[in-house]
Write an enzyme that holds these catalytic residues in place. Sequence first.
Site, short mmCIF file in Angstrom:
data_model
loop_
_atom_site.label_atom_id
_atom_site.label_comp_id
_atom_site.label_asym_id
_atom_site.label_seq_id
_atom_site.Cartn_x
_atom_site.Cartn_y
_atom_site.Cartn_z
N TYR A 57 5.10 -1.88 2.19
CA TYR A 57 3.78 -2.50 1.98
C TYR A 57 3.94 -3.93 1.43
O TYR A 57 3.28 -4.85 1.85
CB TYR A 57 3.10 -1.62 0.95
CG TYR A 57 1.61 -1.54 0.90
CD1 TYR A 57 0.90 -0.74 1.79
CD2 TYR A 57 0.91 -2.21 -0.11
CE1 TYR A 57 -0.48 -0.61 1.68
CE2 TYR A 57 -0.46 -2.08 -0.22
CZ TYR A 57 -1.16 -1.28 0.68
OH TYR A 57 -2.52 -1.15 0.56
N ARG B 258 -3.76 -4.99 -3.35
CA ARG B 258 -2.50 -4.29 -3.63
C ARG B 258 -1.32 -4.90 -2.88
O ARG B 258 -0.20 -4.47 -3.02
CB ARG B 258 -2.63 -2.81 -3.22
CG ARG B 258 -3.65 -2.04 -4.02
CD ARG B 258 -4.05 -0.76 -3.32
NE ARG B 258 -4.81 -1.03 -2.11
CZ ARG B 258 -5.24 -0.08 -1.26
NH1 ARG B 258 -4.96 1.18 -1.49
NH2 ARG B 258 -5.95 -0.41 -0.19
N HIS C 147 -6.37 0.00 10.29
CA HIS C 147 -7.60 0.00 9.46
C HIS C 147 -8.61 -1.02 10.01
O HIS C 147 -9.36 -1.62 9.26
CB HIS C 147 -7.31 -0.30 7.97
CG HIS C 147 -6.14 0.43 7.39
ND1 HIS C 147 -5.84 1.73 7.71
CD2 HIS C 147 -5.18 0.03 6.50
CE1 HIS C 147 -4.75 2.09 7.03
NE2 HIS C 147 -4.33 1.08 6.31
N HIS D 208 1.63 8.98 6.39
CA HIS D 208 2.49 8.91 5.20
C HIS D 208 3.14 10.28 5.03
O HIS D 208 2.72 11.09 4.18
CB HIS D 208 1.67 8.49 3.98
CG HIS D 208 1.02 7.15 4.17
ND1 HIS D 208 1.73 5.97 4.08
CD2 HIS D 208 -0.24 6.81 4.52
CE1 HIS D 208 0.92 4.95 4.32
NE2 HIS D 208 -0.28 5.42 4.62
N ASP E 113 -3.59 7.95 9.16
CA ASP E 113 -3.28 7.54 7.77
C ASP E 113 -3.03 8.78 6.91
O ASP E 113 -3.25 8.76 5.70
CB ASP E 113 -4.43 6.69 7.19
CG ASP E 113 -3.98 5.76 6.09
OD1 ASP E 113 -2.76 5.59 5.89
OD2 ASP E 113 -4.86 5.19 5.40
N GLY F 200 -0.74 7.00 -5.29
CA GLY F 200 -0.19 6.61 -6.59
C GLY F 200 -0.96 5.49 -7.25
O GLY F 200 -0.64 5.08 -8.36
N GLU F 201 -2.01 5.00 -6.58
CA GLU F 201 -2.78 3.89 -7.17
C GLU F 201 -3.54 4.30 -8.42
O GLU F 201 -3.97 3.45 -9.19
CB GLU F 201 -3.80 3.33 -6.16
CG GLU F 201 -3.19 2.59 -5.00
CD GLU F 201 -3.15 3.45 -3.75
OE1 GLU F 201 -2.87 4.66 -3.87
OE2 GLU F 201 -3.39 2.92 -2.67
N SER G 160 -3.62 7.88 0.28
CA SER G 160 -4.70 8.12 -0.67
C SER G 160 -5.90 7.32 -0.23
O SER G 160 -5.77 6.26 0.39
CB SER G 160 -4.27 7.68 -2.07
OG SER G 160 -4.08 6.29 -2.09
ZN ZN Z 1 -2.74 1.17 5.01
#
Ligand code: ZN
Length: 372
Positions: free
Chosen positions: A130, A163, A224, A63, A278, A69-70, A282
Site C-alpha cells: 500500500y 492512509r 475502488h 486480502h 476486496d 488494522g486501521e 476492512s
Molecule cells: Zn484498497
Amino acid sequence: MLKVLKNAELFAPEYLGKKDLLIASEKIVEISETITINGCKALEIVDAKNFILVPGFIDSHAHIIGGGGEGGFDSRIPEIDIAQIIESGVTTVVGCLGTDGFTRCLKSLVAKAKGLSKQGVNTKVFTGSYQVPVKTITDSIENDLILIDPVIGVGEIALADHRSSAPTINELSKIAAAARVGGMISGKCGIVNIHLGQGTHSIDMLLEVVNSSMIPVTQFLPTHANRSEQVFEQCVKFCHQGGYIDFTASTGSISASKALYLALKDGLNNKKLTFSSDAQGSLPVFDKNGKCISVTVASIKSLHSEFKNAVLKYDISLDNALRAITSNPATILGLQHTGKIALNHYADILLLDKDSLDICAVMSKGKWLKSI
Ligand code: ZN
C-alpha cells in the site's frame, strides 16, 4: 478421468446455446451438440439441463491473509478460508497486502497463495505494498515477478488516501516501469493495481505517469472506482482514454452493479471493466476528524451478489455481467486458459440456477469443489 456435462445453457461468457461439454483431466477438450462416449469406465456423466454453465469467477483483489488494522490491533481481519472462496464461485483469486504492509508480509501472502492453489483454487498475488517505497520479497519488483511464480503484478498501491504514503509521480513511474519490465521478462502481465482513495486527483496522477513516460495506460488497474461519484467520473475519463477500471463489489457509494450499468450506458468498452471483492479487507468508518469509529469485513460473496444484481436489478445482459468477473480479468491479468468456456481452457466451471443465478456447483481445473 473424463466428465461429460450434458445439455447445459452455455455462456462462454457469450451465449453458445445448449451444448455438451467434455472434460479430460484439467481441461475442456470438446464442446458440441451431443457428446456420446461408449465403453469407458472412468467416465462421469452429469445432466446439467436445469442449469446455466459459466466460467468460474476471477477475483482480482482479495486480502487473502486478512487486511485491516486501521482501528488498532483488535481490528485485524482474519485470513480467508477456502470454503468462503468456493461458496462464492471463485476459481481464481489474486491476493494482495492492504493498509498494514508492516505486520503483514509478502512471504505469508505467497505461502497462503500456494496453500489455496493446493486446495484447488488457482491463486496469484501482487507483490509490493500500500505504501511506497513498496515492500518486495527479493531485492526488486522485477525479480519478484521473474523469480516467484504466483507473483503477477504489483499492488495495491494507495493514492489520494489519508492512509497512503503520498507517492510522487516519479515514484509511481518507477514502480510502473519496474512492473512492466519484470512482466515482459517473466511473460506475466506486470499490472499495477492502484487503490483509489477519496481524493479525486489519483486518476490525474496515473494519466501524468502515462503522458510523461512511454508506459501504456493499460499497465494500471485502478480499483475502488465506484467509491464515490467524483472518483467514478474520473475513472470514466480514464477508461475513455483506454484504461481499465475495477469496481469493488463489497463497498462503494455507487454499487458495483450500478457502476457497471452506468459505465455501459456511457459507452465504455465492456472489455475494460472488472469487479473484484476486496475480500477480508476492512471497511472502516471514519468520523469527520478522521478517527476510525467502526470496522466491518468485506466479503468475497459480494462478487457473486453484485453479478446477480447487475443481471436481475439493472438488466445488464448475462454475458456483459459475466465478462466483468471472468474473461476481462483473465485477459487483463494475463491468465492463460481460464476465464472462458473454450477448447483447451481449464475446466473452471460454475453451474448456476437459471432463475436465481445462485451457485449450484463449482468445478476448478476439472475437479468438483462443490457438486450438485
Ligand atoms: Zn484498497
